[in-house]
Design a protein around this motif. Structure first.
Motif, mmCIF file in Angstrom:
data_model
loop_
_atom_site.group_PDB
_atom_site.id
_atom_site.type_symbol
_atom_site.label_atom_id
_atom_site.label_comp_id
_atom_site.label_asym_id
_atom_site.label_seq_id
_atom_site.Cartn_x
_atom_site.Cartn_y
_atom_site.Cartn_z
ATOM 1 N N UNK A 73 3.000 -3.010 5.424
ATOM 2 C CA UNK A 73 3.345 -3.039 3.999
ATOM 3 C C UNK A 73 2.648 -1.897 3.260
ATOM 4 N N UNK A 74 1.426 -1.580 3.647
ATOM 5 C CA UNK A 74 0.711 -0.472 3.012
ATOM 6 C C UNK A 74 1.462 0.849 3.235
ATOM 7 N N UNK A 75 1.952 1.066 4.441
ATOM 8 C CA UNK A 75 2.706 2.290 4.725
ATOM 9 C C UNK A 75 3.992 2.327 3.916
ATOM 10 N N UNK A 92 8.013 5.704 -9.921
ATOM 11 C CA UNK A 92 8.692 4.437 -9.702
ATOM 12 C C UNK A 92 7.860 3.288 -10.270
ATOM 13 N N UNK A 93 8.522 2.277 -10.765
ATOM 14 C CA UNK A 93 7.833 1.078 -11.239
ATOM 15 C C UNK A 93 7.482 0.207 -10.030
ATOM 16 N N UNK A 94 6.333 -0.446 -10.108
ATOM 17 C CA UNK A 94 5.906 -1.279 -8.989
ATOM 18 C C UNK A 94 6.871 -2.435 -8.745
ATOM 19 N N UNK A 95 7.560 -2.863 -9.760
ATOM 20 C CA UNK A 95 8.598 -3.893 -9.595
ATOM 21 C C UNK A 95 9.679 -3.400 -8.638
ATOM 22 N N UNK A 153 6.170 -9.192 -2.992
ATOM 23 C CA UNK A 153 6.014 -9.604 -4.388
ATOM 24 C C UNK A 153 5.379 -8.456 -5.164
ATOM 25 N N UNK A 154 5.583 -8.455 -6.456
ATOM 26 C CA UNK A 154 4.980 -7.415 -7.289
ATOM 27 C C UNK A 154 3.456 -7.503 -7.233
ATOM 28 N N UNK A 155 2.938 -8.711 -7.182
ATOM 29 C CA UNK A 155 1.492 -8.907 -7.093
ATOM 30 C C UNK A 155 0.930 -8.309 -5.798
ATOM 31 N N UNK A 156 1.652 -8.483 -4.689
ATOM 32 C CA UNK A 156 1.229 -7.900 -3.413
ATOM 33 C C UNK A 156 1.228 -6.381 -3.493
ATOM 34 N N UNK A 167 -1.839 -3.767 -2.947
ATOM 35 C CA UNK A 167 -1.757 -2.658 -1.984
ATOM 36 C C UNK A 167 -2.055 -1.334 -2.668
ATOM 37 N N UNK A 168 -1.511 -1.125 -3.863
ATOM 38 C CA UNK A 168 -1.791 0.112 -4.613
ATOM 39 C C UNK A 168 -3.294 0.215 -4.896
ATOM 40 N N UNK A 169 -3.924 -0.895 -5.255
ATOM 41 C CA UNK A 169 -5.371 -0.889 -5.480
ATOM 42 C C UNK A 169 -6.120 -0.520 -4.193
ATOM 43 N N UNK A 170 -5.678 -1.068 -3.062
ATOM 44 C CA UNK A 170 -6.274 -0.715 -1.760
ATOM 45 C C UNK A 170 -6.136 0.778 -1.489
ATOM 46 N N UNK A 171 -4.928 1.303 -1.708
ATOM 47 C CA UNK A 171 -4.658 2.714 -1.430
ATOM 48 C C UNK A 171 -5.474 3.624 -2.344
#
Length: 109
Positions: free
Chosen positions: A16-18, A30-33, A42-45, A49-53
C-alpha cells in the motif's frame, strides 16, 4: 477497505505504501480521497501512509493555497536490506504512466 475483490486471493506485488507513493508521483496535486479510491484503501489509511512516507524522508507535503502538493524526495532509497542502496526512482519510472488515467475523469476547482 483492503484487497477484497482481487482475483485469486488477497496478496499483491506492491505494498500500500508503494501504491500511495506511485499515485502521488503521478499527480502531485491529487487529493488523498482520490488516492484512497485508486489504491482501494480508506482515506484514513492513506493519510497514515503519507505521514509514514514523510517521516521516512520519501516525500514532502507543501501547502499551496487550499491544496497540498506532494514532492517526491530525489535519491530516496528502498528501506529493506534486500533492496538497500537502490533508488526508488527506478520503481517510480517503471510505473510513471497510469494506464487507467484516460478512463478516469477528475474535477478540480
Amino acid at each position: 477497505m483492503g484487497d477484497e475483490g482481487l482475483p485469486h486471493g488477497s496478496w499483491t506485488f506492491l505494498t500500500s505504501h508503494a501504491r500511495v507513493l506511485l499515485a502521488l508521483a503521478r499527480d502531485p496535486e491529487v487529493r488523498l480521497r482520490e488516492v484512497a479510491e485508486t489504491c482501494v484503501l480508506t482515506e484514513r489509511t492513506v493519510q497514515a501512509i503519507v505521514a509514514d512516507l514523510e517521516q521516512g524522508g520519501y516525500l514532502t507535503r507543501v501547502r499551496e493555497g487550499r491544496r497540498n502538493h506532494y514532492r517526491i524526495t530525489p535519491g530516496a532509497k528502498f528501506r529493506h536490506p534486500a533492496e538497500a542502496g537502490r533508488d526508488i526512482a527506478g520503481l517510480l519510472a517503471l510505473f510513471a504512466d497510469d494506464p487507467h488515467a484516460s478512463h478516469r475523469k477528475r474535477h478540480r476547482p
